[in-house]
Motif scaffolding. Structure first.
Motif, PDB file in Angstrom:
ATOM      1  N   MET B   1      16.842 -41.356  32.189  1.00 34.02           N
ATOM      2  CA  MET B   1      16.825 -41.184  30.877  1.00 34.02           C
ATOM      3  C   MET B   1      17.643 -39.790  30.475  1.00 34.02           C
ATOM      4  SD  MET B   1      13.438 -41.634  28.539  1.00 34.02           S
ATOM      5  CE  MET B   1      12.882 -39.924  28.668  1.00 34.02           C
ATOM      6  N   ARG B 112       7.008 -32.798  28.370  1.00 35.31           N
ATOM      7  CA  ARG B 112       6.260 -33.721  27.858  1.00 35.31           C
ATOM      8  C   ARG B 112       6.873 -35.154  28.190  1.00 35.31           C
ATOM      9  NH1 ARG B 112       6.320 -36.514  22.561  1.00 35.31           N
ATOM     10  NH2 ARG B 112       4.353 -36.712  21.521  1.00 35.31           N
ATOM     11  N   ASN B 113       8.308 -35.044  28.285  1.00 33.13           N
ATOM     12  CA  ASN B 113       8.926 -36.381  28.692  1.00 33.13           C
ATOM     13  C   ASN B 113       8.702 -36.586  30.060  1.00 33.13           C
ATOM     14  OD1 ASN B 113      10.367 -37.276  26.104  1.00 33.13           O
ATOM     15  ND2 ASN B 113      11.848 -35.694  26.400  1.00 33.13           N
ATOM     16  N   LEU B 116       5.693 -38.747  29.957  1.00 32.28           N
ATOM     17  CA  LEU B 116       5.850 -39.926  29.517  1.00 32.28           C
ATOM     18  C   LEU B 116       6.372 -41.001  30.619  1.00 32.28           C
ATOM     19  CD1 LEU B 116       6.815 -38.545  25.930  1.00 32.28           C
ATOM     20  CD2 LEU B 116       4.727 -40.063  26.313  1.00 32.28           C
ATOM     21  N   GLU B 149      14.443 -37.925  18.327  1.00 35.36           N
ATOM     22  CA  GLU B 149      14.410 -39.667  18.542  1.00 35.36           C
ATOM     23  C   GLU B 149      15.347 -39.960  17.591  1.00 35.36           C
ATOM     24  OE1 GLU B 149      13.969 -41.583  21.203  1.00 35.36           O
ATOM     25  OE2 GLU B 149      13.771 -39.442  22.029  1.00 35.36           O
TER      26      GLU B 149
END
Lengths: 114, 180
Positions: B1, B112-113, B116, B149
């Motif tokens: 990602m 944080r990502n 996730l 986003e």
């Protein structure tokens, strides 16, 4: 934003109607706080009639879900749709919030878990 | 990602103000949504996605009014903006000291990502909202995660960090909110 509370067995349903934004999201936190003082443990937030949410509204949902976790109360958020769903997706919290498609599913799941 | 970041670049193409509409507002917290509507009314319905564009713009105006200008009605929020059927771009400047913690915020967002990606919701609870000692109970602390986003052409601040520019392309076939 209007908040109405009703009961289904031992499950308390909070129907939220309108816009959860920076001017009113705190009302949800206050209501849930009062309900926790009354030792209520099973909560459904019904978002069927919420058409708009902003970061303060998402913040209120985060606050409520962690406050309930701390008290070992259970929460399910139902009927999230439209742009509200999209904002939760953009915030990447879809997997974080306990969401179900329908009110019935939410209530049944909480009742089964007792 | 691919890791999205808030950028700092005074000369970024998103910062170009030529041929943009312009409005300025006093920093009145009570009128944030109203000011936002005045801007969004210029946008074609195709890109409004019901109220998503409005919501995303209102977050940036709120940050300028509340965190930039501390709701001081003497201080202005300046907005440059342009919309078309496949594009939205907006620049918002306040008279505050600037968002000094961009680097820290980017690091926080990266952690944080990671939570996730690993579906580590236990640790995520520490990174679910970004808060500083200046945050209050009404700050969601999550607006900029969504902004990165949503604004797929970037979220860019000036060096002084009291001015943010964002842009989004709308791919006509792929946009839209699923209506249940």
């Amino acid at each position: 934003m209007e908040l109405k509370v009703r009961k289904s067995g031992s499950v308390y349903i909070i129907d939220i109607e309108g816009e959860m934004d920076l001017y009113n999201a705190f009302k949800l936190k206050e209501l849930v706080g009062k309900m926790l003082e009354k030792r209520i443990t099973l909560f459904v937030l019904n978002m069927e009639k919420v058409e708009y949410i902003d970061s303060s509204g998402i913040g209120a949902l985060i606050y409520v879900s962690s406050a309930l976790k701390k008290r070992s109360a259970r929460l399910i958020i139902t009927n999230v749709h439209g742009s509200v769903k999209k904002v939760i997706e953009l915030t990447k919290l879809t997997g974080y919030f306990p969401m179900r498609d329908t009110l019935k599913e939410g209530i049944l799941e909480l009742q089964r878990g007792q | 990602m691919e890791m999205k970041k808030i950028e700092i670049n005074d000369n970024h193409p998103l910062m170009e103000k030529e041929n943009l509409f312009y409005k300025e507002f006093p920093s009145d917290f009570r009128q944030i949504r109203y000011f936002t509507l005045l801007i969004v009314q210029k946008a074609p319905p195709e890109i409004r996605e019901i109220n998503l564009l409005e919501q995303q713009i209102s977050e940036l105006i709120k940050n300028a009014v509340k965190h930039g200008n501390h709701s001081d009605p003497e201080k202005l929020v300046k907005v440059w903006y342009t919309f078309s059927e496949d594009y939205a771009r907006i620049i918002i400047e306040d008279e505050g000291d600037g968002f000094k913690a961009i680097q820290e915020w980017n690091e926080f967002n990266a952690k944080r990502n990671d939570c996730l990606v690993n579906e580590d919701y236990e640790t995520l609870s520490e990174f679910v909202s970004y808060r500083t000692e200046k945050s209050d109970d009404n700050d969601g602390g999550n607006a900029m995660f969504a902004a990165l986003e949503y604004w797929d052409n970037g979220v860019v601040f000036t060096e002084k960090a009291n001015c943010v520019a964002v842009g989004k392309s709308f791919h006509r076939k792929k946009t839209g909110i699923q209506m249940d």
